[in-house]
Design a protein around this motif. Structure first.
Motif, PDB file in Angstrom:
ATOM      1  N   VAL A  76      35.826  25.605  41.550  1.00 21.67           N
ATOM      2  CA  VAL A  76      35.469  25.590  42.825  1.00 21.67           C
ATOM      3  C   VAL A  76      34.464  25.332  43.664  1.00 21.67           C
ATOM      4  CG1 VAL A  76      37.209  27.704  44.214  1.00 21.67           C
ATOM      5  CG2 VAL A  76      38.291  26.595  42.296  1.00 21.67           C
ATOM      6  N   TYR A  77      33.907  26.205  43.070  1.00 16.04           N
ATOM      7  CA  TYR A  77      32.177  26.289  43.766  1.00 16.04           C
ATOM      8  C   TYR A  77      31.827  25.033  44.272  1.00 16.04           C
ATOM      9  CZ  TYR A  77      26.974  26.578  43.715  1.00 16.04           C
ATOM     10  OH  TYR A  77      25.859  26.810  43.542  1.00 16.04           O
ATOM     11  N   VAL A  97      37.903  26.241  49.377  1.00 19.37           N
ATOM     12  CA  VAL A  97      37.258  26.625  49.383  1.00 19.37           C
ATOM     13  C   VAL A  97      35.533  26.921  50.646  1.00 19.37           C
ATOM     14  CG1 VAL A  97      35.201  25.522  48.250  1.00 19.37           C
ATOM     15  CG2 VAL A  97      35.074  27.461  48.106  1.00 19.37           C
ATOM     16  N   VAL A 114      33.773  32.051  47.160  1.00 18.95           N
ATOM     17  CA  VAL A 114      35.154  31.143  45.744  1.00 18.95           C
ATOM     18  C   VAL A 114      35.388  32.336  45.732  1.00 18.95           C
ATOM     19  CG1 VAL A 114      34.441  30.620  43.617  1.00 18.95           C
ATOM     20  CG2 VAL A 114      32.919  29.720  45.165  1.00 18.95           C
ATOM     21  N   ARG A 166      40.099  24.881  45.571  1.00 18.25           N
ATOM     22  CA  ARG A 166      39.074  24.080  45.494  1.00 18.25           C
ATOM     23  C   ARG A 166      39.125  23.073  47.139  1.00 18.25           C
ATOM     24  NH1 ARG A 166      38.073  19.211  41.625  1.00 18.25           N
ATOM     25  NH2 ARG A 166      39.881  19.301  42.427  1.00 18.25           N
TER      26      ARG A 166
END
Lengths: 302, 284
Positions: free
Chosen positions: A140-141, A193, A158, A190
């Motif tokens: 996701v980051y 984010v 995140v 993701r």
């Protein structure tokens, strides 16, 4: 029996009342952005697709003269027979590939130094498309990392995305430890984010079982209402499109053209009650009929 | 630790719950092959003694052990030489193989030009190139010739596997990186190399074995001079008809190979255990 008659009438009526978006129905492309902002508050185009045609090098005509305005805050579904170019259109909107003719304008977007639009968008692929060597958190980051955000500075965002998608407990897990539905949630987290305003989704739930799909549909709708996104959603499920969308755009078979533009005028929040309502049934019938004639149109002409 | 009541009664060497536990699995993996090898050694020893086989033909394990102890200082020095040639050749092959694949992936035209040459180099028997190479580097620098030959032999599996790995990167993930405007460097480090890792490690396993073979074969061809690795010790021992010493050197060479394989397997496990299919154990 009477009910069936009504539906047929509805479909017939509808056919005559379809608003076909044509080049003439749009203001000229040279209209300044300021003006279009001032014209409408409820229908402010955020993506303007203008005469977009896509022909592949092997001669396949994927899309032909697509004219479509997508307004801020809409939930638009693209439906059509398989191979009609809905995914191609979505990829062109995202900037993955270039149109053979026509262009896609972003009236509200900022532009980079080279003059490329930098719309605030998140993209969700048909498959989860996760990096198996990274944890859920790191997957996701990734968009932030690629944008140069340090891990510790990204932590809050995140975590926020993980919480929105119900994944807070799974931050440290690896994708292989998750079910198909959970992987799809990671993929959505993701896309969220970077806090996009526009979400492009390419049949994201196609591979999921019915129960998981319903759950994710509800969660997505909830987030959409809460966040005020604009969503462009490709699906081949009539039921899904009617349940989710404020507007359904039906495309013909190859080459993809716009055939119908149906407004789903049912109030949000929608829930299971909507799924069993007669409105829902009628809309499904209507979209189904539109899809049917769209498929026939594609086959007939080529 | 629940005991299943319906399990049929059979004679067992070890209690059932132990046989089923994970520690037992690992323990058995180590104990079973070692026990079997020991068993073979004992059979060998007894057979050679009972049948009165000449030690020139087949020395008993105890005689080989003696030879190993007697020649230990010389053999150890040779072991160190062969080991260092192998390791250097392997590392050179890994670095140049990965480096070249990455360059190929970025500049396809270069791949088109150079890859066939790499194939030609690979399919030409290395042993046939060795004499030529010795002339080029000069007989005073046999060690260089050994290193070059071993590297060339070990290079190709890394090149071809890494190239395959770089090409097998998920297209959607590539698009994702494109959408997020990743730089070429970010794409390489965050996506292409990790995604190719299982392929690279597979190549490394093959290449590790080839580096050892390469260094031994090269030494055979190079003949005398400054070559004093284990291969040359075997040649010397053969000339003396000293079969036990030959076996002692051979034993050390096998040891090197086993070490190589074990180290690379451990590395593979370490790097892939959390995510790759190959390292995941499923319970049935």
């Amino acid at each position: 029996m009477a009910r069936e008659g009504n539906v047929v009438n509805l479909v017939e009526n509808f056919k005559t009342s379809i608003v076909m978006p044509t080049a003439q129905s749009f203001p000229a492309k040279t209209v300044p952005v300021m003006e279009s902002d001032a014209v409408a508050t409820s229908k402010r185009p955020i993506i303007r697709i203008d005469g977009v045609t896509k022909t592949y090098r092997n001669g396949t005509n994927a899309l032909e003269k697509i004219d479509l305005d997508i307004n801020a805050g809409e939930f638009v579904s693209l439906v059509g027979p398989s191979g009609c170019g809905k995914s191609t259109l979505l990829r062109l909107i995202a900037g993955l590939g270039t149109a053979s003719a026509g262009e896609i304008d972003w009236p509200t977007s900022t532009y980079d130094a080279k003059g490329h639009p930098m719309p605030d968008l998140g993209f969700v692929f048909q498959e989860p498309t996760l990096m198996p060597w990274r944890t859920v958190f790191d997957n996701v980051y990734l968009p932030l990392k690629l944008g140069g955000v340090k891990r510790k500075d990204a932590h809050d965002r995140v975590t926020e995305a993980l919480e929105m998608t119900g994944l807070a407990r799974f931050a440290a897990a690896y994708p292989r430890q998750l079910s198909g539905g959970m992987k799809m949630r990671v993929s959505i987290a993701r896309a969220l984010v970077k806090r996009p305003k526009i979400l492009l989704m390419d049949e994201p739930f196609a591979a999921l079982d019915e129960i998981t799909r319903t759950k994710l549909n509800n969660d997505l709708l909830h987030l959409w209402e809460q966040q005020g996104w604009t969503v462009v959603f490709v699906t081949h499920s009539i039921y899904e499109s009617v349940y989710l969308s404020s507007r359904i755009v039906v495309m013909t078979g190859r080459p993809g053209r716009l055939s119908d533009d149906i407004e789903i005028d049912a109030a949000y929040p929608r829930n299971e009650a909507f799924r069993t309502s007669s409105d829902y049934g009628e809309y499904c019938t209507r979209v189904s009929a539109a899809l049917h004639s769209a498929s026939a149109a594609g086959d007939g002409e080529h | 630790m629940s005991v299943i009541a319906t399990e049929p009664r059979r004679l067992r060497l070890l209690p059932l719950h132990f046989m089923r536990s994970e520690t037992a699995g690992r323990w058995l993996h180590a104990v079973v092959p070692i026990t079997f090898v020991l068993f073979l050694v004992v059979v060998w020893e007894i057979a050679v003694r009972e049948l009165g086989v000449s030690k020139v033909i087949l020395p008993a394990p105890s005689v080989i052990g003696e030879a190993l102890a007697q020649n230990w200082p010389v053999l150890l020095r040779s072991l160190a030489i062969t080991f260092s040639v192998m390791i250097e050749a392997f590392l050179l092959a890994v670095l140049s193989g990965i480096g070249m694949s990455v360059i190929f992936a970025r500049f396809r035209i270069l791949e088109m030009a150079v890859f066939p040459l790499a194939v030609i180099l690979q399919v030409t028997p290395m042993i046939a190139i060795a004499p030529l190479l010795l002339i080029w580097v000069g007989l005073d620098h046999v060690d260089r010739a050994l290193l070059i030959l071993a590297t060339v032999v070990a290079f190709f599996p890394i090149l071809s596997n890494t190239t395959l790995g770089l090409r097998s990167v998920d297209h959607n993930l590539r698009d994702l990186f494109l959408l997020n405007r990743a730089t070429s460097w970010q794409r390489l480090v965050e996506l292409e190399l990790p995604s190719s890792l299982p392929y690279i490690l597979g190549g490394m396993k093959i290449s590790g074995g080839l580096a050892l073979i390469g260094s031994v074969v090269a030494e055979f061809v190079a003949g005398s001079g400054s070559a004093t690795g284990l291969a040359w010790r075997i040649v010397e021992a053969a000339n003396d008809l000293d079969t036990p010493r030959m076996f002692a050197a051979l034993f050390l060479l096998s040891g090197l190979g086993v070490f190589n394989f074990a180290a690379l397997t451990a590395l593979q496990h370490l790097l892939l255990r959390t995510w790759h299919e190959s390292a995941i154990r499923t319970e049935r």
